[in-house]
Design a protein around this motif. Structure first.
Motif, mmCIF file in Angstrom:
data_model
loop_
_atom_site.group_PDB
_atom_site.id
_atom_site.type_symbol
_atom_site.label_atom_id
_atom_site.label_comp_id
_atom_site.label_asym_id
_atom_site.label_seq_id
_atom_site.Cartn_x
_atom_site.Cartn_y
_atom_site.Cartn_z
ATOM 1 N N PRO A 17 3.579 8.202 4.460
ATOM 2 C CA PRO A 17 4.669 8.010 5.394
ATOM 3 C C PRO A 17 4.040 7.872 6.900
ATOM 4 C CG PRO A 17 5.470 9.678 3.806
ATOM 5 C CD PRO A 17 4.263 9.291 3.607
ATOM 6 N N ASP B 253 0.770 -1.266 0.097
ATOM 7 C CA ASP B 253 0.056 -0.045 0.095
ATOM 8 C C ASP B 253 0.727 1.265 -0.113
ATOM 9 O OD1 ASP B 253 -2.203 -1.770 -0.083
ATOM 10 O OD2 ASP B 253 -2.636 -1.066 2.194
ATOM 11 N N PHE B 254 2.055 1.268 0.778
ATOM 12 C CA PHE B 254 2.746 2.337 0.855
ATOM 13 C C PHE B 254 3.489 2.652 -0.643
ATOM 14 C CE2 PHE B 254 6.978 3.912 2.201
ATOM 15 C CZ PHE B 254 6.806 5.353 2.627
ATOM 16 N N HIS B 255 4.094 1.544 -1.095
ATOM 17 C CA HIS B 255 4.959 1.662 -2.473
ATOM 18 C C HIS B 255 3.784 2.179 -3.583
ATOM 19 C CE1 HIS B 255 7.842 0.707 -5.257
ATOM 20 N NE2 HIS B 255 7.098 -0.049 -5.917
ATOM 21 N N ASP C 92 1.072 7.167 7.986
ATOM 22 C CA ASP C 92 0.178 5.899 7.758
ATOM 23 C C ASP C 92 1.000 4.780 8.177
ATOM 24 O OD1 ASP C 92 -2.419 7.453 7.682
ATOM 25 O OD2 ASP C 92 -2.204 7.215 5.437
ATOM 26 N N VAL C 93 2.062 4.751 7.355
ATOM 27 C CA VAL C 93 2.718 3.274 7.209
ATOM 28 C C VAL C 93 3.508 3.249 8.480
ATOM 29 C CG1 VAL C 93 5.054 4.336 6.175
ATOM 30 C CG2 VAL C 93 4.181 1.851 5.787
ATOM 31 N N CYS D 81 -5.881 6.506 -2.596
ATOM 32 C CA CYS D 81 -4.923 6.799 -1.998
ATOM 33 C C CYS D 81 -5.239 8.422 -1.425
ATOM 34 C CB CYS D 81 -3.550 6.830 -2.620
ATOM 35 S SG CYS D 81 -3.416 7.836 -4.072
ATOM 36 N N ASP E 221 1.497 4.241 -2.964
ATOM 37 C CA ASP E 221 0.918 5.472 -2.590
ATOM 38 C C ASP E 221 -0.652 5.392 -2.331
ATOM 39 O OD1 ASP E 221 3.432 6.928 -3.072
ATOM 40 O OD2 ASP E 221 2.690 7.170 -5.213
#
Length: 139
Positions: A46, A38-40, A48-49, A127, A42
């Motif tokens: 940052p 999910d981070f990769h 949230d991760v 996102c 978008d």
């Protein structure tokens, strides 16, 4: 101080470390991989991760500190007392925020559009960037 961007090798080593650490708890490892994905892509930012990793790895300081290598400068995890756990807004604060949005929009159609966009983000279908752009159009 300029920090070097982590290499692909660093990322693989960290993922293997997490996998080995949670070999008896596949659910945490799978959640970890989903958060990374999910981070990769978008879907989450940052902060949230960072919050999700703090929750996943609570009590595992070496994993939390190891993840810092992959976070931007303003989002690094610190282990000072209870500061690692982000404070969640209280229900009344969230309700107050939604009321303010509704009052600001003054249009039921725009308000419902806002709620729909927010719901899609919560469900992981949008996102943060998409939410920002779509809410900006509503206002």
């Amino acid at each position: 101080m300029v920090t070097q961007k982590p290499s692909r090798k660093d990322a693989y080593e960290y993922v293997y470390t997490v996998r080995d650490h949670f070999q008896d708890n596949r659910e945490i490892y799978d959640t970890f991989l989903k958060v990374l994905k999910d981070f990769h892509s978008d879907r989450i930012g940052p902060s949230d991760v960072r919050s999700k990793m703090i929750e996943l790895f609570k009590g595992d300081q070496h994993l939390l500190l190891g993840f810092n290598k992959f976070l931007p400068e303003g989002s690094k995890i610190t282990l000072e007392s209870d500061q690692t756990l982000p404070k969640k807004p209280e229900f009344h604060q969230a309700l107050d925020f939604v009321r303010k949005v509704k009052a600001r929009l003054q249009d039921d159609r725009a308000y419902m559009s806002f709620i729909t966009i927010l719901k899609m983000h919560i469900e992981g279908k949008k996102c943060v960037t998409e939410v920002y752009h779509e809410v900006y159009i509503c206002v």
